[in-house]
Design a protein around this motif. Sequence first.
Motif, PDB file in Angstrom:
ATOM      1  N   ALA A  65       0.743  -1.202   0.001  1.00  0.00           N
ATOM      2  CA  ALA A  65      -0.028  -0.020  -0.254  1.00  0.00           C
ATOM      3  C   ALA A  65       0.877   1.315  -0.106  1.00  0.00           C
ATOM      4  O   ALA A  65       0.676   2.117  -0.747  1.00  0.00           O
ATOM      5  N   GLU A  66       1.959   1.384   0.747  1.00  0.00           N
ATOM      6  CA  GLU A  66       2.948   2.489   0.849  1.00  0.00           C
ATOM      7  C   GLU A  66       3.491   2.902  -0.602  1.00  0.00           C
ATOM      8  O   GLU A  66       3.462   3.799  -0.932  1.00  0.00           O
ATOM      9  N   THR A  67       4.138   1.695  -1.300  1.00  0.00           N
ATOM     10  CA  THR A  67       4.277   1.918  -2.514  1.00  0.00           C
ATOM     11  C   THR A  67       3.425   2.289  -3.659  1.00  0.00           C
ATOM     12  O   THR A  67       3.662   2.569  -4.985  1.00  0.00           O
ATOM     13  N   SER A  68       1.954   1.979  -3.342  1.00  0.00           N
ATOM     14  CA  SER A  68       1.042   2.364  -4.311  1.00  0.00           C
ATOM     15  C   SER A  68       0.520   3.900  -4.153  1.00  0.00           C
ATOM     16  O   SER A  68       0.225   4.362  -5.170  1.00  0.00           O
ATOM     17  N   GLY A  69       0.587   4.299  -2.786  1.00  0.00           N
ATOM     18  CA  GLY A  69       0.485   5.790  -2.809  1.00  0.00           C
ATOM     19  C   GLY A  69      -1.111   5.994  -2.688  1.00  0.00           C
ATOM     20  O   GLY A  69      -1.645   5.039  -2.536  1.00  0.00           O
ATOM     21  N   GLY A  70      -1.583   7.240  -2.963  1.00  0.00           N
ATOM     22  CA  GLY A  70      -2.898   7.412  -3.005  1.00  0.00           C
ATOM     23  C   GLY A  70      -3.404   7.869  -1.659  1.00  0.00           C
ATOM     24  O   GLY A  70      -2.553   8.085  -0.554  1.00  0.00           O
ATOM     25  N   ASP A  71      -4.588   8.483  -1.459  1.00  0.00           N
ATOM     26  CA  ASP A  71      -4.954   8.786  -0.014  1.00  0.00           C
ATOM     27  C   ASP A  71      -5.499   7.517   0.926  1.00  0.00           C
ATOM     28  O   ASP A  71      -5.135   6.540   0.348  1.00  0.00           O
ATOM     29  N   ALA A  72      -5.958   7.945   2.025  1.00  0.00           N
ATOM     30  CA  ALA A  72      -6.178   7.094   2.874  1.00  0.00           C
ATOM     31  C   ALA A  72      -7.123   5.920   2.589  1.00  0.00           C
ATOM     32  O   ALA A  72      -6.897   4.800   2.879  1.00  0.00           O
ATOM     33  N   TRP A  73      -8.275   6.322   1.792  1.00  0.00           N
ATOM     34  CA  TRP A  73      -9.253   5.272   1.331  1.00  0.00           C
ATOM     35  C   TRP A  73      -8.409   4.361   0.424  1.00  0.00           C
ATOM     36  O   TRP A  73      -8.582   3.141   0.303  1.00  0.00           O
ATOM     37  N   ALA A  74      -7.700   5.079  -0.764  1.00  0.00           N
ATOM     38  CA  ALA A  74      -7.221   4.397  -1.791  1.00  0.00           C
ATOM     39  C   ALA A  74      -6.102   3.244  -1.031  1.00  0.00           C
ATOM     40  O   ALA A  74      -5.727   2.106  -1.328  1.00  0.00           O
TER      41      ALA A  74
END
Length: 230
Positions: A65-74
């Motif tokens: 998830a960290e390497t994907s980025g995005g906001d908290a929901w994403a």
Amino acid sequence: MPAHAFLPVTLALPALQPARGRPRTRLPDPAKAERRSSPEVAERVRPLTRGQVADRLQELGDLYAETSGGDAWAWNQARATFLLHLAADARRPGFSLLIAETTALAGYAYGFPTAGAGPWWAGFGGRVGGSLLRRTTPGELFVVSGIVVPPRVRREYKDQVWNLARRLQRRLLADHGAALGVTLVDARDARTVETMRSWGWRYAGDDTLRTVRLAVPPGPFRILVLAPGT
């Protein structure tokens, strides 16, 4: 032990969305090192047992998830979807996961051997799977199902043998004596296709990979293949 049915799953590669609303954690600081993508000594590559994978599922999901980025929901959506993907693959016979680590988890890749038959090949009408099988013996195809590395590994030094993604995928194939690596990519995901090709993967019908000469069929997936040592 109950039998499990597995449908084709596209490659798990972080989506690289713009980061918003959640701090990045634990990724090694590249500082001013010349080989920021994959220092040969600093990132040790080793396999995890199934039990170790189960014990570290949360950590593996966090890095994805960290390497994907995005906001908290994403972030939460990416993590949840990924963990389902990983848990399903971890039940497959021959499953293997390699991690790269310094003082913390830096990246990982995983997959499983396949005989080229069964529900994993569903959707290809048997044509592509059969063509690959005719060029290998059972057990010599290895599905690389996920590669999780920091975004800089996708941007920098992609053609170098010490690039972290290349090291992980090469080690997976070598550890299993695979004659060919294979993966599925969503046909609409041009970014992932571009990234994989920059790491040495080729379309199954690409003449530059002379061990396989196939027509790439239309459909929701694209099959990419990787020669050992790439």
